[in-house]
Write a protein that holds these residues in place. Structure first.
Motif, PDB file in Angstrom:
ATOM      1  N   VAL A  19     -33.948  20.916 -34.880  1.00 53.32           N
ATOM      2  CA  VAL A  19     -33.863  19.471 -34.625  1.00 53.32           C
ATOM      3  C   VAL A  19     -32.544  19.163 -33.913  1.00 53.32           C
ATOM      4  O   VAL A  19     -32.505  18.409 -32.940  1.00 53.32           O
ATOM      5  N   ALA A  20     -31.460  19.770 -34.383  1.00 53.00           N
ATOM      6  CA  ALA A  20     -30.153  19.550 -33.768  1.00 53.00           C
ATOM      7  C   ALA A  20     -30.124  20.089 -32.340  1.00 53.00           C
ATOM      8  O   ALA A  20     -29.595  19.434 -31.430  1.00 53.00           O
ATOM      9  N   LEU A  21     -30.697  21.265 -32.127  1.00 45.69           N
ATOM     10  CA  LEU A  21     -30.746  21.829 -30.774  1.00 45.69           C
ATOM     11  C   LEU A  21     -31.531  20.922 -29.837  1.00 45.69           C
ATOM     12  O   LEU A  21     -31.139  20.711 -28.687  1.00 45.69           O
ATOM     13  N   GLU A 114     -23.504   8.988 -35.169  1.00 48.29           N
ATOM     14  CA  GLU A 114     -24.847   9.549 -35.287  1.00 48.29           C
ATOM     15  C   GLU A 114     -25.846   8.458 -35.668  1.00 48.29           C
ATOM     16  O   GLU A 114     -26.946   8.386 -35.117  1.00 48.29           O
ATOM     17  N   LEU A 115     -25.470   7.618 -36.617  1.00 49.18           N
ATOM     18  CA  LEU A 115     -26.362   6.535 -37.036  1.00 49.18           C
ATOM     19  C   LEU A 115     -26.569   5.534 -35.905  1.00 49.18           C
ATOM     20  O   LEU A 115     -27.659   4.971 -35.762  1.00 49.18           O
ATOM     21  N   ALA A 116     -25.559   5.335 -35.084  1.00 55.62           N
ATOM     22  CA  ALA A 116     -25.716   4.453 -33.921  1.00 55.62           C
ATOM     23  C   ALA A 116     -26.777   5.012 -32.977  1.00 55.62           C
ATOM     24  O   ALA A 116     -27.553   4.246 -32.392  1.00 55.62           O
ATOM     25  N   ARG A 137     -41.598   9.746 -35.658  1.00 59.03           N
ATOM     26  CA  ARG A 137     -41.219  11.145 -35.882  1.00 59.03           C
ATOM     27  C   ARG A 137     -39.879  11.449 -35.211  1.00 59.03           C
ATOM     28  O   ARG A 137     -39.029  12.123 -35.774  1.00 59.03           O
ATOM     29  N   GLU A 138     -39.670  10.924 -33.990  1.00 57.84           N
ATOM     30  CA  GLU A 138     -38.404  11.146 -33.301  1.00 57.84           C
ATOM     31  C   GLU A 138     -37.237  10.533 -34.079  1.00 57.84           C
ATOM     32  O   GLU A 138     -36.176  11.136 -34.204  1.00 57.84           O
ATOM     33  N   ILE A 139     -37.454   9.350 -34.622  1.00 55.57           N
ATOM     34  CA  ILE A 139     -36.410   8.695 -35.409  1.00 55.57           C
ATOM     35  C   ILE A 139     -36.135   9.499 -36.683  1.00 55.57           C
ATOM     36  O   ILE A 139     -34.986   9.729 -37.053  1.00 55.57           O
ATOM     37  N   ALA A 140     -37.194   9.958 -37.330  1.00 58.88           N
ATOM     38  CA  ALA A 140     -37.026  10.785 -38.531  1.00 58.88           C
ATOM     39  C   ALA A 140     -36.269  12.066 -38.195  1.00 58.88           C
ATOM     40  O   ALA A 140     -35.415  12.509 -38.965  1.00 58.88           O
ATOM     41  N   ASN A 141     -36.567  12.646 -37.039  1.00 57.66           N
ATOM     42  CA  ASN A 141     -35.887  13.878 -36.632  1.00 57.66           C
ATOM     43  C   ASN A 141     -34.404  13.638 -36.359  1.00 57.66           C
ATOM     44  O   ASN A 141     -33.586  14.536 -36.528  1.00 57.66           O
ATOM     45  N   LEU A 142     -34.044  12.440 -35.926  1.00 55.27           N
ATOM     46  CA  LEU A 142     -32.636  12.110 -35.746  1.00 55.27           C
ATOM     47  C   LEU A 142     -31.936  11.931 -37.091  1.00 55.27           C
ATOM     48  O   LEU A 142     -30.772  12.294 -37.254  1.00 55.27           O
ATOM     49  N   LEU A 143     -32.644  11.361 -38.054  1.00 55.41           N
ATOM     50  CA  LEU A 143     -32.050  11.093 -39.372  1.00 55.41           C
ATOM     51  C   LEU A 143     -31.947  12.334 -40.248  1.00 55.41           C
ATOM     52  O   LEU A 143     -30.971  12.497 -40.982  1.00 55.41           O
ATOM     53  N   ARG A 144     -32.951  13.190 -40.190  1.00 57.46           N
ATOM     54  CA  ARG A 144     -33.045  14.326 -41.119  1.00 57.46           C
ATOM     55  C   ARG A 144     -31.783  15.181 -41.195  1.00 57.46           C
ATOM     56  O   ARG A 144     -31.296  15.467 -42.290  1.00 57.46           O
ATOM     57  N   PRO A 145     -31.174  15.589 -40.073  1.00 57.63           N
ATOM     58  CA  PRO A 145     -29.969  16.423 -40.178  1.00 57.63           C
ATOM     59  C   PRO A 145     -28.781  15.696 -40.798  1.00 57.63           C
ATOM     60  O   PRO A 145     -27.861  16.327 -41.303  1.00 57.63           O
ATOM     61  N   LEU A 146     -28.789  14.364 -40.768  1.00 48.97           N
ATOM     62  CA  LEU A 146     -27.665  13.603 -41.309  1.00 48.97           C
ATOM     63  C   LEU A 146     -27.731  13.465 -42.826  1.00 48.97           C
ATOM     64  O   LEU A 146     -26.700  13.279 -43.476  1.00 48.97           O
ATOM     65  N   LEU A 147     -28.922  13.536 -43.393  1.00 44.59           N
ATOM     66  CA  LEU A 147     -29.104  13.207 -44.804  1.00 44.59           C
ATOM     67  C   LEU A 147     -28.313  14.085 -45.774  1.00 44.59           C
ATOM     68  O   LEU A 147     -27.688  13.548 -46.692  1.00 44.59           O
ATOM     69  N   PRO A 148     -28.302  15.416 -45.639  1.00 46.71           N
ATOM     70  CA  PRO A 148     -27.561  16.217 -46.625  1.00 46.71           C
ATOM     71  C   PRO A 148     -26.077  15.862 -46.703  1.00 46.71           C
ATOM     72  O   PRO A 148     -25.527  15.709 -47.790  1.00 46.71           O
TER      73      PRO A 148
END
Length: 159
Positions: A19-21, A114-116, A137-148
């Motif tokens: 996702v990050a790549l 990142e949130l911006a 899905r694209e928005i979720a993919n942007l959020l997912r790496p930030l959550l941990p």
């Protein structure tokens, strides 16, 4: 019961990395076409192959370790490097002993940026008056790496 990472597809076992790549690739001028050329991958469809190999939702194609490392090196992939730096530690230590005030402030500023990006993507998605599954899905993919990291930060602040 979930399979051990060694038995999972590489894109499932290391989804945050892919996702990050993908995020790094989208920010690269010229996208996959330019990357294919910079990586020395000639051919009319080289960019299509790279797109399939680095799409976290396409489990039919996976990059070799060499292609993966070449991609990270060519991109100077900031988001991917952040994910990779988190491997080997389950959680970042945000305590006073683990991070200085300046380091915590830097972390917060980076996360706000990142949130911006997520907010901008959401704004663009709703501009046409509707949000489809792909945009969600694209928005979720942007959020997912930030959550941990955000969760670890919140937990450390509450302690």
């Amino acid at each position: 019961m979930e399979k051990p990472k060694s038995e999972q597809h590489v894109k499932v076992a290391h989804r945050p990395l892919f996702v990050a790549l993908r995020k790094d690739i989208r920010r690269h001028p010229g996208g996959y076409q330019a990357l294919a050329e910079e990586m020395g991958r000639p051919g009319a469809n080289a960019h299509v192959v790279l797109s399939s190999q680095f799409n976290p939702d396409d489990l039919t194609h996976a990059p070799t370790a060499k292609v993966l490392l070449d991609m990270i090196e060519t991109l100077r992939a900031g988001y991917a490097q952040n994910v990779l730096s988190g491997y080997g530690s389950d959680r970042v230590d945000f305590s006073e002993q683990g991070m200085t005030e300046t380091e915590r402030a830097t972390f917060c500023l980076r996360q706000i940026g990142e949130l911006a990006d997520v907010i901008r993507a959401k704004s663009e998605a709703v501009a046409d008056g509707r949000v489809d599954r792909r945009e969600h899905r694209e928005i979720a993919n942007l959020l997912r790496p930030l959550l941990p990291e955000l969760t670890a930060f919140c937990d450390a602040v509450e302690e």
